[in-house]
Design an enzyme around this catalytic site. Structure first.
Site: not given
Ligand code: ACO
Length: 323
Positions: A113, A250, A280
């Site tokens: 990214c 980004h 993304n």
């Molecule tokens: N739909 C519904 N529920 C979901 C989904 C989905 N698509 N994905 C995960 N969940 C659930 C999980 O299973 C979990 O359930 P549980 O509590 O029963 O175990 C719950 O949602 C919370 O999961 P988390 O992973 O803790 O959720 P979070 O609030 O952290 O959000 C996310 C997840 C959106 C991926 C976030 O962590 C994020 O944006 N991280 C940054 C990652 C990123 O942007 N990566 C891209 C590459 S790096 C970059 O570009 C910066």
């Protein structure tokens, strides 16, 4: 001193749009969850037979025609991608051949990214070092091909697309008022490899593999690393956050973008956001957002732009550009 001036930009998004509701039919998710956690509403997905090089060529064509240049006038193509057409040769060489550039050099840069910021800094330093008088810098990705479409934690986050800029060597006074790329900072820390990676490759499994991510951990690093690299880059040029006309981040997640904008004290109308309709697109996301803001007239000549990104590696970086 020599400055790399941005002459133009171009973009391309595949025709097919996939909404959150469509995704909710494939995996256990919902439009509401995706919007609330990420800000994403839809993403573009490449058609069968449409490769990263095809997207890159369309974005490059538009950037070149807006700069009134032919590919034969270019000295350099640097293409940022983590989803190349083939293991080798570099996708950049396919782009080079199709555009009709038969001299100079074309190669890929891989920083996931952060790839566009890395590619921009490589091209800028080659121009400043006198190795090239002009360069095409492209970010192009087909992440849809490396997604595990059964993993709701990742498949909802990414999309396909490409963006490009044309750089030309120009004269500057060496001050922050010069047009062009004023400074780029890039960093990596391979200890965090396992937070975001693809579980395949030519030397390991022999397959392309699928994207794996510890989202919450990546989120934490993104907020800390982006704040640090933005501060470092502004400091190098002797500018402050109040001098920024546009933050072009980004596009990974609306919450990360909002957090960075807030830390800089920028109002929301100074932040370019396309994650809602692009998701993304990894290395393509900054040039896609830039092109959107230039085309709709928000970004004007002499505006100060701050580009920043973080991705797998972990890698991160920022560039200050006077348009
Ligand atoms: N739909 C519904 N529920 C979901 C989904 C989905 N698509 N994905 C995960 N969940 C659930 C999980 O299973 C979990 O359930 P549980 O509590 O029963 O175990 C719950 O949602 C919370 O999961 P988390 O992973 O803790 O959720 P979070 O609030 O952290 O959000 C996310 C997840 C959106 C991926 C976030 O962590 C994020 O944006 N991280 C940054 C990652 C990123 O942007 N990566 C891209 C590459 S790096 C970059 O570009 C910066």
């Amino acid at each position: 001193m020599i400055r790399s001036i941005v002459e133009s930009c171009g973009a391309y998004l595949p025709e097919r749009v996939m909404t959150n509701d469509e995704l909710a039919k494939k995996v256990d998710t919902s439009d509401e969850w995706i919007i609330q956690r990420t800000g994403i509403r839809s993403r573009h997905i490449a058609a069968d037979g449409e490769f990263t090089s095809h997207l890159a060529i369309k974005a490059a064509d538009q950037a070149l025609s807006r700069a009134n240049m032919k590919a034969a006038d270019l000295d350099l193509i640097v293409l940022a991608t983590a989803t190349p057409d083939q293991t080798f040769p570099a996708t950049a060489t396919k782009v080079q051949a199709t555009l009709g550039m038969h001299r100079g050099a074309a190669f890929d840069v891989q920083a996931v990214c952060s790839g566009f910021v890395y590619a921009l800094s490589v091209a800028d330093n080659m121009i400043k070092g006198g190795m090239a008088g002009s360069a095409l810098v492209i970010g192009a990705e087909t992440f849809s091909r490396i997604l595990d479409w059964n993993d709701r934690g990742t498949c909802v986050l990414f999309g396909d697309g490409a963006g490009a800029v044309v750089l030309k060597a120009g004269e500057g006074k060496g001050t922050a008022q010069d047009r062009g790329i004023l400074w780029s900072s890039v960093h990596s820390d391979g200890r965090y490899h396992d937070l975001l990676y693809v579980d395949g490759g030519p030397s390991t499994t022999g397959t392309a593999g699928f994207l794996r991510m510890q989202g919450r951990e990546v989120f934490k690093h993104a907020v800390t690393n982006l704040a640090a690299v933005v501060g470092e880059t502004m400091g190098k040029v002797g500018l402050e956050a109040k001098d920024i006309d546009w933050l072009v981040p980004h596009q990974a997640n609306k919450r990360i973008i909002d957090g960075t904008g807030r830390k800089l004290g920028l109002s929301a109308d100074k932040v370019v956001v396309t994650v809602d309709h692009h998701a993304n697109t990894s290395a393509a996301s900054i040039p896609l957002a830039l092109e959107a803001a230039v085309t709709d007239g928000r970004v004007k000549r002499n505006d100060l732009l701050l580009l920043e990104a973080m991705g797998g590696g972990l890698t991160w970086g920022a560039s200050l550009v006077r348009w």
